[in-house]
Write a protein that holds these residues in place. Structure first.
Motif, PDB file in Angstrom:
ATOM      1  N   VAL A  28      -1.427  -6.114  -4.926  1.00  0.00           N
ATOM      2  CA  VAL A  28      -1.940  -6.219  -3.556  1.00  0.00           C
ATOM      3  C   VAL A  28      -2.799  -7.469  -3.507  1.00  0.00           C
ATOM      4  N   GLY A  29      -2.118  -8.614  -3.597  1.00  0.00           N
ATOM      5  CA  GLY A  29      -2.817  -9.879  -3.661  1.00  0.00           C
ATOM      6  C   GLY A  29      -2.333 -10.822  -2.597  1.00  0.00           C
ATOM      7  N   PRO A  30      -2.361 -12.125  -2.887  1.00  0.00           N
ATOM      8  CA  PRO A  30      -1.918 -13.098  -1.889  1.00  0.00           C
ATOM      9  C   PRO A  30      -0.481 -12.852  -1.482  1.00  0.00           C
ATOM     10  N   CYS A  31      -0.243 -12.852  -0.198  1.00  0.00           N
ATOM     11  CA  CYS A  31       1.114 -12.615   0.322  1.00  0.00           C
ATOM     12  C   CYS A  31       1.885 -13.916   0.258  1.00  0.00           C
ATOM     13  N   SER A  32       2.357 -14.267  -0.921  1.00  0.00           N
ATOM     14  CA  SER A  32       3.037 -15.554  -1.089  1.00  0.00           C
ATOM     15  C   SER A  32       4.325 -15.614  -0.290  1.00  0.00           C
ATOM     16  N   GLU A  33       4.932 -14.438  -0.092  1.00  0.00           N
ATOM     17  CA  GLU A  33       6.180 -14.454   0.650  1.00  0.00           C
ATOM     18  C   GLU A  33       5.978 -14.735   2.132  1.00  0.00           C
ATOM     19  N   THR A  34       4.724 -14.591   2.606  1.00  0.00           N
ATOM     20  CA  THR A  34       4.467 -14.840   4.023  1.00  0.00           C
ATOM     21  C   THR A  34       3.682 -16.097   4.257  1.00  0.00           C
ATOM     22  N   ALA A  61       0.824  -1.203   0.000  1.00  0.00           N
ATOM     23  CA  ALA A  61       0.000   0.000   0.000  1.00  0.00           C
ATOM     24  C   ALA A  61       0.861   1.257   0.000  1.00  0.00           C
ATOM     25  N   ALA A  62       1.964   1.237   0.731  1.00  0.00           N
ATOM     26  CA  ALA A  62       2.853   2.400   0.770  1.00  0.00           C
ATOM     27  C   ALA A  62       3.503   2.643  -0.585  1.00  0.00           C
ATOM     28  N   VAL A  63       3.846   1.578  -1.292  1.00  0.00           N
ATOM     29  CA  VAL A  63       4.454   1.733  -2.617  1.00  0.00           C
ATOM     30  C   VAL A  63       3.433   2.271  -3.610  1.00  0.00           C
ATOM     31  N   LEU A  64       2.170   1.859  -3.486  1.00  0.00           N
ATOM     32  CA  LEU A  64       1.136   2.307  -4.413  1.00  0.00           C
ATOM     33  C   LEU A  64       0.759   3.776  -4.208  1.00  0.00           C
ATOM     34  N   ASP A  65       0.860   4.281  -2.994  1.00  0.00           N
ATOM     35  CA  ASP A  65       0.436   5.645  -2.701  1.00  0.00           C
ATOM     36  C   ASP A  65       1.350   6.642  -3.424  1.00  0.00           C
ATOM     37  N   PRO A  66       0.811   7.452  -4.342  1.00  0.00           N
ATOM     38  CA  PRO A  66       1.670   8.407  -5.072  1.00  0.00           C
ATOM     39  C   PRO A  66       2.309   9.447  -4.164  1.00  0.00           C
ATOM     40  N   MET A  67       1.699   9.741  -3.031  1.00  0.00           N
ATOM     41  CA  MET A  67       2.251  10.766  -2.138  1.00  0.00           C
ATOM     42  C   MET A  67       3.582  10.335  -1.532  1.00  0.00           C
ATOM     43  N   ASN A  68       3.878   9.044  -1.514  1.00  0.00           N
ATOM     44  CA  ASN A  68       5.129   8.563  -0.920  1.00  0.00           C
ATOM     45  C   ASN A  68       6.301   8.639  -1.887  1.00  0.00           C
ATOM     46  N   GLY A  69       6.019   8.806  -3.184  1.00  0.00           N
ATOM     47  CA  GLY A  69       7.085   9.044  -4.158  1.00  0.00           C
ATOM     48  C   GLY A  69       7.901   7.834  -4.554  1.00  0.00           C
ATOM     49  N   PHE A  70       7.365   6.616  -4.393  1.00  0.00           N
ATOM     50  CA  PHE A  70       8.100   5.430  -4.823  1.00  0.00           C
ATOM     51  C   PHE A  70       7.767   5.119  -6.280  1.00  0.00           C
ATOM     52  N   ASN A  71       8.808   4.827  -7.036  1.00  0.00           N
ATOM     53  CA  ASN A  71       8.637   4.473  -8.449  1.00  0.00           C
ATOM     54  C   ASN A  71       8.732   2.950  -8.578  1.00  0.00           C
ATOM     55  N   VAL A  72       7.622   2.337  -8.960  1.00  0.00           N
ATOM     56  CA  VAL A  72       7.594   0.876  -9.028  1.00  0.00           C
ATOM     57  C   VAL A  72       8.324   0.338 -10.248  1.00  0.00           C
ATOM     58  N   LYS A 111      -8.327   6.730  -6.488  1.00  0.00           N
ATOM     59  CA  LYS A 111      -8.800   6.974  -5.126  1.00  0.00           C
ATOM     60  C   LYS A 111      -8.313   5.880  -4.175  1.00  0.00           C
ATOM     61  N   ALA A 112      -8.330   4.644  -4.659  1.00  0.00           N
ATOM     62  CA  ALA A 112      -7.922   3.524  -3.811  1.00  0.00           C
ATOM     63  C   ALA A 112      -6.435   3.573  -3.485  1.00  0.00           C
ATOM     64  N   LYS A 113      -5.632   4.203  -4.335  1.00  0.00           N
ATOM     65  CA  LYS A 113      -4.202   4.300  -4.028  1.00  0.00           C
ATOM     66  C   LYS A 113      -3.963   5.164  -2.781  1.00  0.00           C
ATOM     67  N   PHE A 114      -4.793   6.181  -2.582  1.00  0.00           N
ATOM     68  CA  PHE A 114      -4.651   7.039  -1.408  1.00  0.00           C
ATOM     69  C   PHE A 114      -5.326   6.430  -0.178  1.00  0.00           C
ATOM     70  N   SER A 115      -6.297   5.544  -0.394  1.00  0.00           N
ATOM     71  CA  SER A 115      -7.003   4.875   0.718  1.00  0.00           C
ATOM     72  C   SER A 115      -6.957   3.373   0.465  1.00  0.00           C
ATOM     73  N   PRO A 116      -5.895   2.679   0.885  1.00  0.00           N
ATOM     74  CA  PRO A 116      -5.730   1.259   0.531  1.00  0.00           C
ATOM     75  C   PRO A 116      -6.830   0.362   1.086  1.00  0.00           C
ATOM     76  N   SER A 135     -10.889   4.252 -13.880  1.00  0.00           N
ATOM     77  CA  SER A 135      -9.492   4.593 -13.573  1.00  0.00           C
ATOM     78  C   SER A 135      -9.405   5.585 -12.411  1.00  0.00           C
ATOM     79  N   GLU A 136     -10.357   6.495 -12.306  1.00  0.00           N
ATOM     80  CA  GLU A 136     -10.337   7.457 -11.201  1.00  0.00           C
ATOM     81  C   GLU A 136     -10.635   6.775  -9.865  1.00  0.00           C
ATOM     82  N   ILE A 137     -11.492   5.767  -9.895  1.00  0.00           N
ATOM     83  CA  ILE A 137     -11.752   5.008  -8.666  1.00  0.00           C
ATOM     84  C   ILE A 137     -10.486   4.282  -8.223  1.00  0.00           C
TER      85      ILE A 137
END
Length: 629
Positions: A505-511, A47-58, A485-490, A480-482
């Motif tokens: 943001v799917g199954p946490c296979s690593e966990t 969720a933090a990576v998806l939020d544009p306000m955090n400035g991470f480039n995927v 919106k979900a990127k700011f509110s995960p 696309s606008e919805i």
């Protein structure tokens, strides 16, 4: 294989980095006195990576500084106090990891029962008794096994043990232990289960026979003090879930009314926190609806099982009434059926307890919004404003409906025109997507009676006709606008079921967890087709290679200067294929009128003068005699 190795190494390295980030976040939260699960940490990272306000480039590899900033940001969000958004995510993680389907719950209940009985069953089947006192101990173990499997009373209760012993001796006396011991382990386990079912059925019948034969007394069989109190627990648990749901619904209606009022006026009220609180309550409401639906199924099944239990007891009473002996082949199947019904009632009661526990465990996740916005504070914000329920909004919006005949470019469904209208899989959990975009994150339930829009094999509902027309004018834009919106509110990803738009943001296979498992868009499918549905139209003489065509042309041109000769020789003429038709020989016979015979004279000739003179003449004398002589 060598070409795939770099990609595999890259993916393996990325997975190890994600695991390391999650592990460090969990350890840092634990060091600060907060227990965080791997699933929650993994969701927060994505969720933090998806939020544009955090400035991470995927699209680029994270540097060490990026990883450090990501870990600090996730730890900060996970340690927030009185955060409705964080509580909503925690609630989603908890429900996803603890809730299962009805079939899975019942399977887990049965598995736990077998695991509790496994040690007792193993002691019985593996026993190698030799002395008389050991036989007595083995018989007591069988009684203990039957009491535990039946769920009727405790093994420390003397009356329960005495009832079970009397019922067991009537069908399996201690003298038959010798035959039981020589059986195979699998046969012993099967016989133990059958004995438990028969003895449980006998005990249930005996309990029912102690009462008067009318239906009310038979109905009290299901709420006997030693039994699982299904008839008492069912209304209480169902009512408690329904009460909790009504409280959440009223609270969500209040938040909606407050947000609608503040939209048209300026105020210092934190709108963002109000929206987060609305999402929190709406998610709580959705989970409670799921639990209430399962509880309703339990209620119906328990009622049917109780009725069948009463019928079986009556049938048994009619069979054994005023009879000193009844064939076992006739009553044992009825005792087994009685035991199976009792087991079904126990499973329904256990499932109800699980649903009730889930409901109670969801309550702490709505505490922060109640602390930030008490009821008195919300009532003060509302003043004299009307609080509309979802049902009132639907009644008001049902006046204007979409006319499919006027909408030629889209496909619209109406309740009276589509079979199975209520089963349509509505997008955004039945919420209006246009309102979410146009009113800056406000959640309003859609009204299917206005009309359901079908766009790219998905179905959308709206809160008003105006919203439906606006959304249908450019669906892809609003979709696309919805997602933005979900990127700011995960928390909206799970609340609105946006897993296909956010596959990361799917199954946490690593966990090893299954958080938001709906994000997996893969499925098993099969299709059967004919081997050759269309006859092939292949031109075998065709050749795409121009050099091959050139070679063939030269060959044909060279043939013009050639002549063909043929000669047949003695050796070659036998090599051809010949076919000859012949007639098979046949037997023939001729019959004459009479048999005839004839006799001829026997010729005799004597030559005289053969001896003597060499110059003498030879005389031939005919000595043949006639047939008559």
């Amino acid at each position: 294989m060598s070409s795939c190795s770099p990609l595999w190494i890259k993916m393996s390295h990325a997975e190890s980095v994600i695991k390391k980030i999650i592990r460090e976040i969990v350890q840092e939260c634990a060091a600060r006195g907060h227990v965080v699960s791997d699933s929650l940490a993994a969701f927060m990272v994505k969720a933090a990576v998806l939020d544009p306000m955090n400035g991470f480039n995927v699209d680029r590899t994270l540097t060490k500084q990026d990883i450090q900033n990501l870990e600090e940001l996730c730890v900060e969000k996970l340690l927030e106090k009185c955060s409705p958004s964080l509580d909503t995510v925690r609630m989603q993680v908890y429900f996803d990891t603890n809730y299962m389907s009805r079939r899975e719950f019942l399977g887990e209940i049965q598995r736990l029962l077998e695991s509790r009985l496994s040690s007792v069953s193993r002691d019985i089947t593996d026993s190698r008794v030799q002395a008389r006192d050991e036989l007595q101990a083995l018989y007591q173990d069988i009684i203990t096994y039957i009491v535990l499997r039946s769920g009727m009373g405790s093994t420390t209760d003397g009356s329960t043990v005495q009832e079970t012993t009397a019922a067991l001796q009537s069908v399996f006396p201690q003298t038959e232990l010798g035959a039981f011991l020589v059986l195979l382990k699998r046969d012993k386990e099967q016989q133990l289960k059958e004995l438990a079912m028969i003895v449980t059925g006998i005990r249930l019948f005996n309990k029912a026979s102690d009462k008067s034969p009318d239906q009310s007394d038979l109905h009290r069989l299901t709420i006997h003090p030693f039994a699982v109190p299904t008839s008492q627990a069912l209304p209480g648990i169902y009512d408690s879930i329904e009460t909790e749901l009504s409280v959440s619904q009223r609270l969500s209606w209040k938040y909606t009314a407050v947000l609608e009022k503040l939209r048209s006026s300026e105020s210092d009220v934190p709108i963002v926190l109000l929206k987060q609180a609305l999402y929190n309550i709406r998610q709580h409401e959705a989970f409670l609806r799921t639990l209430l639906a399962d509880a309703c199924v339990c209620a119906k099944n328990a009622e049917a099982l109780q009725s069948e239990l009463i019928t079986q007891v009556k049938l048994l009473k009619d069979i054994v009434q005023s009879k000193t002996a009844v064939p076992t082949a006739k009553v044992f199947p009825l005792f087994k059926a009685l035991s199976n019904l009792w087991t079904g009632l126990q499973e329904e009661a256990e499932l109800l307890n699980i649903l009730n526990s889930l409901m109670l465990c969801l309550q702490p996740y709505v505490a922060s919004q109640a602390k930030i916005f008490p009821d008195a504070y919300l009532d003060g914000l509302l003043e004299a404003s009307e609080v509309k329920t979802d049902q009132q909004r639907m009644v008001e919006s049902s006046v204007e409906r979409i006319d499919p005949a006027e909408m030629k470019t889209q496909e619209w469904f109406l309740p009276e025109a589509v079979a199975g209208f209520k089963e349509l899989p509505l997008q955004y959990s039945g919420m209006c997507g246009y309102t979410l975009v146009a009113r800056d994150g406000l959640l309003l339930p859609g009204n299917p009676h206005i009309g359901v829009l079908k766009h790219k094999e998905k179905f959308y509902v709206f809160s008003s006709k105006k919203a439906a027309l606006e959304f249908s004018s450019s669906p892809d834009k609003y979709i696309s606008e919805i997602a933005e919106k979900a990127k700011f509110s995960p928390e909206l990803i799970e609340l609105l079921k946006l897993h296909q738009q956010f596959p990361s943001v799917g199954p946490c296979s690593e966990t090893g967890e299954t958080l938001l498992a709906q994000a997996n868009t893969k499925c098993d499918s099969s299709t059967q087709t004919d081997t050759h549905p269309v006859e092939p139209n292949t031109m075998k003489p065709y050749d795409w290679n121009e050099w091959e065509l050139r070679r063939k042309a030269i060959k044909l041109a060279d043939l013009l200067t050639k002549a063909t000769h043929s000669t047949q020789t003695d050796l070659s003429h036998m090599r051809r294929e010949n076919v000859t038709q012949t007639w098979q020989p046949k037997d023939a016979a001729t019959q004459s009128k009479k048999d005839g015979e004839s006799s001829v004279p026997k010729a005799q000739v004597y030559l005289a003068g053969l001896r003597g003179r060499s110059t003498g003449h030879v005389v031939k004398v005919d000595l043949t005699r006639s047939v008559d002589k």
